[in-house]
Enzyme design. Structure first.
Site, PDB file in Angstrom:
ATOM      1  N   ASP A 236       0.827  -1.267  -0.219  1.00 17.79           N
ATOM      2  CA  ASP A 236      -0.059  -0.030   0.070  1.00 17.79           C
ATOM      3  C   ASP A 236       0.932   1.196   0.128  1.00 17.79           C
ATOM      4  OD1 ASP A 236      -2.540   1.355  -0.067  1.00 17.79           O
ATOM      5  OD2 ASP A 236      -2.680   1.324   2.270  1.00 17.79           O
TER       6      ASP A 236
ATOM      7  N   TRP B  32      -0.217   9.321   5.097  1.00 18.29           N
ATOM      8  CA  TRP B  32       0.039   7.939   4.418  1.00 18.29           C
ATOM      9  C   TRP B  32       1.442   7.332   4.524  1.00 18.29           C
ATOM     10  CZ3 TRP B  32       4.137   9.283   1.744  1.00 18.29           C
ATOM     11  CH2 TRP B  32       4.224  10.661   1.303  1.00 18.29           C
ATOM     12  N   ASN B  33       2.300   7.929   5.500  1.00 23.23           N
ATOM     13  CA  ASN B  33       3.646   7.309   5.468  1.00 23.23           C
ATOM     14  C   ASN B  33       3.858   6.177   6.495  1.00 23.23           C
ATOM     15  OD1 ASN B  33       3.144   9.124   7.456  1.00 23.23           O
ATOM     16  ND2 ASN B  33       5.507   9.661   7.404  1.00 23.23           N
TER      17      ASN B  33
ATOM     18  N   SER C 190      -5.433   8.268   5.478  1.00 21.49           N
ATOM     19  CA  SER C 190      -5.228   8.843   4.207  1.00 21.49           C
ATOM     20  C   SER C 190      -6.072   8.246   3.012  1.00 21.49           C
ATOM     21  CB  SER C 190      -3.741   9.074   3.895  1.00 21.49           C
ATOM     22  OG  SER C 190      -3.793   9.392   2.516  1.00 21.49           O
ATOM     23  N   GLU C 191      -6.488   8.975   2.032  1.00 17.79           N
ATOM     24  CA  GLU C 191      -7.209   7.946   0.926  1.00 17.79           C
ATOM     25  C   GLU C 191      -6.200   7.303   0.166  1.00 17.79           C
ATOM     26  OE1 GLU C 191      -8.061  10.730  -2.169  1.00 17.79           O
ATOM     27  OE2 GLU C 191      -6.873  12.469  -1.228  1.00 17.79           O
TER      28      GLU C 191
ATOM     29  N   THR D   2      -2.833  21.485   6.308  1.00 22.55           N
ATOM     30  CA  THR D   2      -4.006  20.596   7.005  1.00 22.55           C
ATOM     31  C   THR D   2      -4.409  21.100   8.472  1.00 22.55           C
ATOM     32  OG1 THR D   2      -3.781  18.764   5.516  1.00 22.55           O
ATOM     33  CG2 THR D   2      -5.413  18.214   7.227  1.00 22.55           C
TER      34      THR D   2
ATOM     35  N   GLU E  40       0.061  16.720  14.927  1.00 23.35           N
ATOM     36  CA  GLU E  40       1.540  16.094  14.487  1.00 23.35           C
ATOM     37  C   GLU E  40       1.723  16.475  13.010  1.00 23.35           C
ATOM     38  OE1 GLU E  40       3.615  14.952  16.459  1.00 23.35           O
ATOM     39  OE2 GLU E  40       2.462  14.088  18.247  1.00 23.35           O
TER      40      GLU E  40
ATOM     41  N   GLY F  58       4.390  18.598   9.977  1.00 27.79           N
ATOM     42  CA  GLY F  58       5.548  18.670   9.086  1.00 27.79           C
ATOM     43  C   GLY F  58       6.961  19.139   9.774  1.00 27.79           C
TER      44      GLY F  58
ATOM     45  N   CYS G 226       8.287  12.506   8.766  1.00 28.46           N
ATOM     46  CA  CYS G 226       8.061  13.854   9.146  1.00 28.46           C
ATOM     47  C   CYS G 226       9.403  14.388   9.893  1.00 28.46           C
ATOM     48  CB  CYS G 226       6.810  14.093   9.937  1.00 28.46           C
ATOM     49  SG  CYS G 226       6.939  12.668  11.466  1.00 28.46           S
TER      50      CYS G 226
ATOM     51  N   GLU H 160       9.535  21.445   3.365  1.00 31.74           N
ATOM     52  CA  GLU H 160       9.537  19.947   3.625  1.00 31.74           C
ATOM     53  C   GLU H 160       9.289  19.420   2.064  1.00 31.74           C
ATOM     54  OE1 GLU H 160       6.014  18.304   5.351  1.00 31.74           O
ATOM     55  OE2 GLU H 160       7.224  17.217   6.661  1.00 31.74           O
TER      56      GLU H 160
ATOM     57  N   GLY I 103       3.591  21.530  15.100  1.00 30.20           N
ATOM     58  CA  GLY I 103       2.198  21.050  15.841  1.00 30.20           C
ATOM     59  C   GLY I 103       2.050  21.217  17.369  1.00 30.20           C
TER      60      GLY I 103
ATOM     61  N   GLU J  95       2.349  12.749  21.311  1.00 39.45           N
ATOM     62  CA  GLU J  95       2.014  11.361  21.405  1.00 39.45           C
ATOM     63  C   GLU J  95       3.029  10.574  22.062  1.00 39.45           C
ATOM     64  OE1 GLU J  95       1.125  10.807  16.914  1.00 39.45           O
ATOM     65  OE2 GLU J  95      -0.905  10.921  17.608  1.00 39.45           O
TER      66      GLU J  95
HETATM   67  P1  NDP Z   1      -2.261  15.744   4.566  1.00 39.33           P
HETATM   68  O1  NDP Z   1      -1.943  16.922   5.458  1.00 39.33           O
HETATM   69  O2  NDP Z   1      -2.462  16.004   3.147  1.00 39.33           O
HETATM   70  O3  NDP Z   1      -3.171  14.676   5.104  1.00 39.33           O
HETATM   71  C1  NDP Z   1      -3.122  14.237   6.314  1.00 39.33           C
HETATM   72  C2  NDP Z   1      -4.736  13.755   6.584  1.00 39.33           C
HETATM   73  O4  NDP Z   1      -5.620  14.861   6.727  1.00 39.33           O
HETATM   74  C3  NDP Z   1      -5.239  12.806   5.303  1.00 39.33           C
HETATM   75  O5  NDP Z   1      -5.733  11.893   5.858  1.00 39.33           O
HETATM   76  C4  NDP Z   1      -6.166  13.731   4.501  1.00 39.33           C
HETATM   77  O6  NDP Z   1      -6.826  13.338   3.910  1.00 39.33           O
HETATM   78  C5  NDP Z   1      -6.744  14.517   5.983  1.00 39.33           C
HETATM   79  N1  NDP Z   1      -7.361  15.835   5.633  1.00 39.33           N
HETATM   80  C6  NDP Z   1      -6.770  16.685   4.292  1.00 39.33           C
HETATM   81  N2  NDP Z   1      -7.679  17.756   4.545  1.00 39.33           N
HETATM   82  C7  NDP Z   1      -8.287  17.870   5.484  1.00 39.33           C
HETATM   83  C8  NDP Z   1      -9.288  18.603   6.063  1.00 39.33           C
HETATM   84  N3  NDP Z   1      -9.591  19.949   5.435  1.00 39.33           N
HETATM   85  N4  NDP Z   1      -9.958  18.129   7.145  1.00 39.33           N
HETATM   86  C9  NDP Z   1      -9.822  17.168   7.950  1.00 39.33           C
HETATM   87  N5  NDP Z   1      -8.975  16.223   7.449  1.00 39.33           N
HETATM   88  C10 NDP Z   1      -8.088  16.508   6.280  1.00 39.33           C
HETATM   89  O7  NDP Z   1      -0.644  14.907   4.865  1.00 39.33           O
HETATM   90  P2  NDP Z   1      -0.216  13.825   3.819  1.00 39.33           P
HETATM   91  O8  NDP Z   1      -0.980  12.737   4.156  1.00 39.33           O
HETATM   92  O9  NDP Z   1       0.300  14.237   2.615  1.00 39.33           O
HETATM   93  O10 NDP Z   1       1.184  13.406   4.911  1.00 39.33           O
HETATM   94  C11 NDP Z   1       2.411  14.078   4.853  1.00 39.33           C
HETATM   95  C12 NDP Z   1       2.277  15.063   5.922  1.00 39.33           C
HETATM   96  O11 NDP Z   1       2.305  14.580   7.199  1.00 39.33           O
HETATM   97  C13 NDP Z   1       3.625  15.864   6.038  1.00 39.33           C
HETATM   98  O12 NDP Z   1       3.688  17.174   5.880  1.00 39.33           O
HETATM   99  C14 NDP Z   1       4.400  15.053   7.137  1.00 39.33           C
HETATM  100  O13 NDP Z   1       5.392  15.701   7.675  1.00 39.33           O
HETATM  101  C15 NDP Z   1       3.232  14.918   8.005  1.00 39.33           C
HETATM  102  N6  NDP Z   1       3.549  13.830   9.006  1.00 39.33           N
HETATM  103  C16 NDP Z   1       3.593  14.243  10.256  1.00 39.33           C
HETATM  104  C17 NDP Z   1       3.906  13.342  11.271  1.00 39.33           C
HETATM  105  C18 NDP Z   1       4.126  13.810  12.688  1.00 39.33           C
HETATM  106  O14 NDP Z   1       4.181  13.065  13.631  1.00 39.33           O
HETATM  107  N7  NDP Z   1       4.614  14.853  12.907  1.00 39.33           N
HETATM  108  C19 NDP Z   1       4.233  12.038  10.956  1.00 39.33           C
HETATM  109  C20 NDP Z   1       4.111  11.608   9.584  1.00 39.33           C
HETATM  110  C21 NDP Z   1       3.646  12.533   8.626  1.00 39.33           C
HETATM  111  P3  NDP Z   1      -6.391  12.706   2.352  1.00 39.33           P
HETATM  112  O15 NDP Z   1      -5.181  12.578   2.373  1.00 39.33           O
HETATM  113  O16 NDP Z   1      -7.296  11.179   2.037  1.00 39.33           O
HETATM  114  O17 NDP Z   1      -7.244  13.768   1.694  1.00 39.33           O
END
Ligand code: NDP
Length: 487
Positions: free
Chosen positions: A89, A147-148, A173-174, A227, A245, A247, A279, A384, A457, A461
């Site tokens: 996945d 998604w990571n 994540s989708e 987000t 949490e 980026g 992240c 990032e 953030g 956690e």
């Molecule tokens: P996104 O911010 O694009 O998405 C994160 C989640 O939020 C997804 O499930 C997404 O849905 C959902 N989402 C998007 N828009 C909204 C909204 N308006 N309201 C509620 N939920 C929403 O991040 P990515 O999935 O692209 O992940 C990468 C990012 O995550 C990087 O910036 C990375 O640094 C950060 N990250 C932080 C970590 C930490 O612990 N600090 C650990 C891992 C990653 P969908 O994608 O399905 O549209």
């Protein structure tokens, strides 16, 4: 495969739902069809979670803990199956999914299962009275994942939430709808009440429905800063609690007295693990001038030995980035780095064959990239990238590097390599970051809090610190004398 909602203990129908195809990043071939939750699904999942919450909060901490520990055991017993699903996945190497993703999800469940019975308030002795506090659960909490690290993120949120007596609705994540469903099944098989951990599928619109829902008490997001800001704003009208949490663009500082081999090992881990999609990665590697050449020589040599290829092969070091669109985004950062005058020391191209000669041209592969001759203002050193791109920045003085390392809107993580114990602590104490390492990088034991400062953030956690983010304190005053009224 069909990836639907998991509500009240079972997978629901996908009929009459919007759907999308979920792809394997290593091949861009379909893995299955996923079905978007609609408004009725959201109401059903909240109603089911509320019902479970009332059953669950009435249990003792020991009873709750037993279910979490059992869930951890079930995950471990299914580790090979779940790790393979995660690898297909996400595109990450199977060696990582086995050693880290599923294992760290189980660690979180074991840890919070173990402490569930010890969550307690305080007793306060007062004059002719006493007081006590009760950490009470918040209710139905929403978890929204990136998604990571799909199963790890789901477990890092669910474990403390459930240990404290809450129920959780999780939206992966989708791009990675698979493994949260495996976690949901494991909870059911461990004896959790139906509805305690529900999964809803979909994009940001589904996330926003959870944020807006009046019966959801708290939202915990792992995702981007953009987000995070939307969710913070969306939670404001009802003053919902949030954990964010987000980026980072973290510094890894290598002083000239450091053990170079260890520092290079850390720089590799801090940039190329999970294809650089981490992240907390230390993507700004500050190297003190005296050791620059020795550091770069070893870094280049070892980077070029990284085995990029089929993620399902246990010999693979680096798999495919999450999507074709993300690959293009990473490549455009590399182009921007070159255009800005940085030198691409190695990598940064799309390989056609993997390290065993297999054709990988259809997947989202990129070779690990190192930029030298960078300066702090370049886009590749400020933004990032979330891909395997490492930037080398040279420094001379301690004061200078602290100031430059802190010159970022982010504050997720930081690392320092030095053999001078005083300097190690002195520098770390001045770095604006929530999660720090001295002489290592990206180690995240469940026993230590994890989270960011500044725009990376809020909230934490893992560890005992997570408990306060899933409980609310009630203070109780108990009179032992008479009521002293002036009228
Ligand atoms: P996104 O911010 O694009 O998405 C994160 C989640 O939020 C997804 O499930 C997404 O849905 C959902 N989402 C998007 N828009 C909204 C909204 N308006 N309201 C509620 N939920 C929403 O991040 P990515 O999935 O692209 O992940 C990468 C990012 O995550 C990087 O910036 C990375 O640094 C950060 N990250 C932080 C970590 C930490 O612990 N600090 C650990 C891992 C990653 P969908 O994608 O399905 O549209």
């Amino acid at each position: 495969m069909a990836y639907t909602q998991f509500i009240d203990g079972e997978l629901t129908s996908g009929a009459q739902r919007e759907s999308w195809i979920n792809y394997n990043p290593a091949t861009n071939l379909p893995l299955g069809e996923a079905f978007h939750a609609n408004a009725q699904d959201i109401d059903a999942t909240v109603a089911s979670a509320e019902k479970a919450f009332h059953t669950w909060r009435a249990k003792t901490g020991a009873e709750r803990g037993r279910v979490l520990v059992k869930t951890a055991e079930i995950l471990r017993s299914r580790i090979e199956q779940i790790a393979l699903l995660e690898t297909q996945d996400v595109g990450k190497p199977i060696a990582e999914s086995l050693a880290v993703d599923v294992s760290s999800a189980a660690d979180a469940l074991e840890y919070f299962g173990g402490i569930a019975a010890s969550i307690h308030g305080d007793y306060v002795d007062l004059k002719n009275a006493f007081g006590y506090t009760r950490p009470e659960p918040l209710g139905v909490c929403a978890g929204i994942g990136a998604w990571n690290y799909p199963i790890q993120i789901a477990a890092w949120k669910a474990a403390p939430a459930l240990a404290c007596g809450n129920a959780m609705i999780f939206k992966p994540s989708e791009l990675t709808p698979v493994s949260a469903l495996e976690l949901a099944k494991a909870f059911m098989d461990a004896g959790a009440p139906a509805g305690l951990f529900n999964v809803v599928q979909g994009d940001g619109r589904v996330g926003a429905m959870l944020v807006d829902h009046p019966q959801i008490a708290k939202v915990s997001l792992t995702g981007s800063v953009a987000t995070g800001k939307k969710i913070y704003a969306g939670a404001a009208p009802l003053l919902k609690r949030v954990t964010l949490e987000l980026g980072g663009k973290s510094p890894l500082i290598v002083f000239d007295d450091a053990d170079i081999t260890n520092a290079v090992s850390a720089a590799l881990l801090a940039n190329f693990y999970t294809q650089g999609e981490v992240c907390s990665n230390g993507t700004r590697v500050f190297v003190q001038r005296k050791i620059l050449n020795a550091f770069l020589a070893q870094l280049k040599e070892r980077t070029e030995k990284i085995r990029v290829g089929d993620p399902a092969d246990p010999d693979t070091h680096m798999g495919a980035v999450i999507s074709a669109a993300h690959l293009e985004k990473v490549m455009s950062f590399i182009d921007a780095g070159k255009a800005a005058g940085a030198t691409l020391l190695t990598g940064g191209d799309k390989p056609v064959k993997d390290f065993k000669g297999r054709d990988i041209s259809a997947g989202n592969f990129i070779t690990p990239a190192i930029f030298t001759n960078c300066d702090d203002a370049m886009e590749i050193c400020r933004e990032e990238i979330f891909g395997p791109v490492l930037s080398i920045l040279v420094f001379d003085e301690e004061e200078e590097v602290i100031q430059r390392a802190n010159n970022s809107v982010y504050g997720l993580a930081a690392g320092v390599f030095t053999n001078d114990i005083k300097r190690g602590h002195r520098v770390i104490h001045q770095l604006q970051a929530g999660t720090c390492w001295i002489n290592n990088y990206n180690i995240t034991p469940i026993e230590l809090p994890f989270g960011g400062n500044k725009q990376s953030g809020m909230g934490r956690e893992n560890s005992l610190a997570a408990i306060q983010y899933y409980t609310q304190l009630k203070s109780v005053y108990v009179e032992l004398g008479n009521v002293d009224a002036p009228y």
